[in-house]
Design an enzyme around this catalytic site. Structure first.
Site, PDB file in Angstrom:
ATOM      1  N   GLN A   1       0.834  -1.199   0.000  1.00  0.00           N
ATOM      2  CA  GLN A   1       0.000   0.000   0.000  1.00  0.00           C
ATOM      3  C   GLN A   1       0.870   1.251   0.000  1.00  0.00           C
ATOM      4  O   GLN A   1       1.870   1.325   0.725  1.00  0.00           O
ATOM      5  CB  GLN A   1      -0.909  -0.014   1.233  1.00  0.00           C
ATOM      6  CG  GLN A   1      -2.135   0.843   1.101  1.00  0.00           C
ATOM      7  CD  GLN A   1      -3.222   0.446   2.090  1.00  0.00           C
ATOM      8  OE1 GLN A   1      -3.267  -0.686   2.558  1.00  0.00           O
ATOM      9  NE2 GLN A   1      -4.096   1.383   2.400  1.00  0.00           N
TER      10      GLN A   1
ATOM     11  N   SER B   1       4.501  -5.984   2.943  1.00  0.00           N
ATOM     12  CA  SER B   1       3.188  -5.888   3.579  1.00  0.00           C
ATOM     13  C   SER B   1       2.122  -6.558   2.711  1.00  0.00           C
ATOM     14  O   SER B   1       2.177  -7.763   2.477  1.00  0.00           O
ATOM     15  CB  SER B   1       2.853  -4.427   3.875  1.00  0.00           C
ATOM     16  OG  SER B   1       1.683  -4.311   4.648  1.00  0.00           O
ATOM     17  N   LEU B   2       1.168  -5.788   2.182  1.00  0.00           N
ATOM     18  CA  LEU B   2       0.157  -6.345   1.281  1.00  0.00           C
ATOM     19  C   LEU B   2       0.797  -7.155   0.159  1.00  0.00           C
ATOM     20  O   LEU B   2       0.247  -8.164  -0.296  1.00  0.00           O
ATOM     21  CB  LEU B   2      -0.671  -5.207   0.683  1.00  0.00           C
ATOM     22  CG  LEU B   2      -1.503  -5.553  -0.556  1.00  0.00           C
ATOM     23  CD1 LEU B   2      -2.679  -6.415  -0.171  1.00  0.00           C
ATOM     24  CD2 LEU B   2      -1.915  -4.302  -1.290  1.00  0.00           C
TER      25      LEU B   2
ATOM     26  N   ARG C   1      -9.287  -8.174   4.204  1.00  0.00           N
ATOM     27  CA  ARG C   1      -8.194  -7.679   5.058  1.00  0.00           C
ATOM     28  C   ARG C   1      -8.292  -6.168   5.224  1.00  0.00           C
ATOM     29  O   ARG C   1      -8.157  -5.640   6.333  1.00  0.00           O
ATOM     30  CB  ARG C   1      -6.851  -8.065   4.438  1.00  0.00           C
ATOM     31  CG  ARG C   1      -5.594  -7.627   5.194  1.00  0.00           C
ATOM     32  CD  ARG C   1      -4.372  -8.117   4.432  1.00  0.00           C
ATOM     33  NE  ARG C   1      -3.110  -7.831   5.099  1.00  0.00           N
ATOM     34  CZ  ARG C   1      -2.352  -6.778   4.882  1.00  0.00           C
ATOM     35  NH1 ARG C   1      -2.749  -5.848   4.004  1.00  0.00           N
ATOM     36  NH2 ARG C   1      -1.199  -6.627   5.512  1.00  0.00           N
TER      37      ARG C   1
ATOM     38  N   HIS D   1       0.499  -3.208  11.327  1.00  0.00           N
ATOM     39  CA  HIS D   1       1.670  -3.941  11.811  1.00  0.00           C
ATOM     40  C   HIS D   1       2.014  -3.621  13.260  1.00  0.00           C
ATOM     41  O   HIS D   1       3.185  -3.511  13.635  1.00  0.00           O
ATOM     42  CB  HIS D   1       2.870  -3.698  10.885  1.00  0.00           C
ATOM     43  CG  HIS D   1       2.573  -4.015   9.446  1.00  0.00           C
ATOM     44  ND1 HIS D   1       2.321  -5.303   9.027  1.00  0.00           N
ATOM     45  CD2 HIS D   1       2.445  -3.222   8.357  1.00  0.00           C
ATOM     46  CE1 HIS D   1       2.076  -5.281   7.719  1.00  0.00           C
ATOM     47  NE2 HIS D   1       2.133  -4.034   7.295  1.00  0.00           N
TER      48      HIS D   1
ATOM     49  N   GLN E   1       1.600 -11.241  10.401  1.00  0.00           N
ATOM     50  CA  GLN E   1       2.001 -10.057   9.650  1.00  0.00           C
ATOM     51  C   GLN E   1       1.220  -8.814  10.068  1.00  0.00           C
ATOM     52  O   GLN E   1       1.754  -7.708  10.108  1.00  0.00           O
ATOM     53  CB  GLN E   1       1.799 -10.313   8.150  1.00  0.00           C
ATOM     54  CG  GLN E   1       2.277  -9.210   7.247  1.00  0.00           C
ATOM     55  CD  GLN E   1       1.420  -9.083   6.008  1.00  0.00           C
ATOM     56  OE1 GLN E   1       0.238  -8.775   6.095  1.00  0.00           O
ATOM     57  NE2 GLN E   1       2.013  -9.343   4.853  1.00  0.00           N
TER      58      GLN E   1
END
Length: 313
Positions: free
Chosen positions: A11, A91-92, A116, A201, A250
């Site tokens: 993102q 991340s994503l 998510r 996170h 995560q």
């Protein structure tokens, strides 16, 4: 051909029209249609026009980025691009990497990341959390500042270890504000609030992690066809149940991107391609491992050049 890694952005790499350069290419069009069928809205229109300003909303950003990265990955393969020996996502982007490695079907993945995004947004009410980028401090210095800026009611944590001297912190808004002040006093070059409210996170995402743990049990996972690096552990995993667990971890753990790239380099990987919109990850890699060459895929010409680069031409 030597080992190389495909890197998938997270993102922040999204932009209106991010696939315009690939307009009319069949495999890209089919991928957009597949995402639209899975989600029930027009993914092509969202990415191309963003008429309702949804692209910046997490529940739409995440499937849009996954779709863009997957479309480019499919085009890479259609053009004869070599299969990566390893994959990693920021991340994503870890979900895009799992699709590329054959762990999750794209249709399942795009619905997963939409979910998510929804549960991340719902986990912490608007105005309670925030994130900030801190530039110019060592990791250990910033970690100590996070501890000092936290109290019993408001806490802040290191959330993204992006590269040396560039970390993102997240947590309760009051603690993040205190951290930005103390970071500047400690010599940070910049302390910038980010335009997001979900403190990604961090332990504040535990409600989202719990929801994802349940949702992931409904998804079929297959063994990866190449090593996939996990954000939370900065290691690879072959066992599908542990991969599920890693996707839950995560959400509440920092992204260990610096360590991931360092470990990739230590295994002998010296080349890679950022498979998705933008050039964020290629820029970070240059600051982590100067000797690693990373191509990009923002335009068809750049994708073609990256194909040739990974083929050693």
């Amino acid at each position: 051909m030597s080992d190389f890694v495909l890197l998938f952005p997270g993102q922040g790499s999204q932009s209106k029209g991010m696939l315009d350069a690939f307009d009319g290419i069949d495999v890209v069009t089919r991928t957009l249609e597949e995402a639209s069928d899975a989600l029930g809205y027009d993914m092509a229109a969202l990415i191309r026009d963003d008429a309702e300003d949804k692209l910046g909303q997490t529940e739409f950003t995440q499937p849009a980025l996954l779709t863009a990265s997957t479309a480019l990955m499919r085009l890479w393969r259609e053009k004869g691009g070599a299969e990566p020996t390893q994959v990693a996502g920021h991340s994503l982007g870890e979900y895009s990497a799992l699709v590329a490695a054959g762990v999750i079907d794209f249709s399942d993945a795009v619905q997963l990341v939409a979910f998510r995004g929804q549960v991340m947004t719902q986990a912490v009410p608007a105005g309670i959390g925030s994130m900030a980028a801190i530039l110019g401090l060592a990791d250990d210095v910033l970690e100590e500042l996070c501890v000092n800026a936290s109290d019993d009611s408001d806490k802040v944590w290191a959330a993204n270890y992006n590269c040396p001297g560039q970390l993102v912190v997240a947590g309760h808004a009051a603690a993040v504000d205190r951290l930005m002040v103390s970071a500047k006093e400690a010599g940070a070059k910049r302390a910038l609030p980010l335009a997001v409210s979900a403190p990604s996170h961090t332990p504040l995402m535990q409600p989202a992690a719990d929801a994802m743990a349940l949702r992931l049990q409904d998804i079929t996972f297959s063994a990866p066809n190449c090593p996939v690096w996990g954000n939370a552990s900065a290691t690879t995993e072959q066992d599908v149940e542990k991969i599920r667990e890693a996707l839950v971890a995560q959400l509440i753990s920092p992204v260990r991107w610096t360590e991931t790239i360092q470990k990739l380099a230590a295994t002998g990987v010296s080349r890679g391609v950022e498979m998705g919109p933008g050039k964020v990850l290629s820029g970070l890699v240059k600051r982590i491992e100067r000797g690693m060459i990373v191509g990009v895929s923002v335009t068809p010409d750049q994708l073609e050049s990256s194909i040739n680069l990974m083929a050693g031409e």
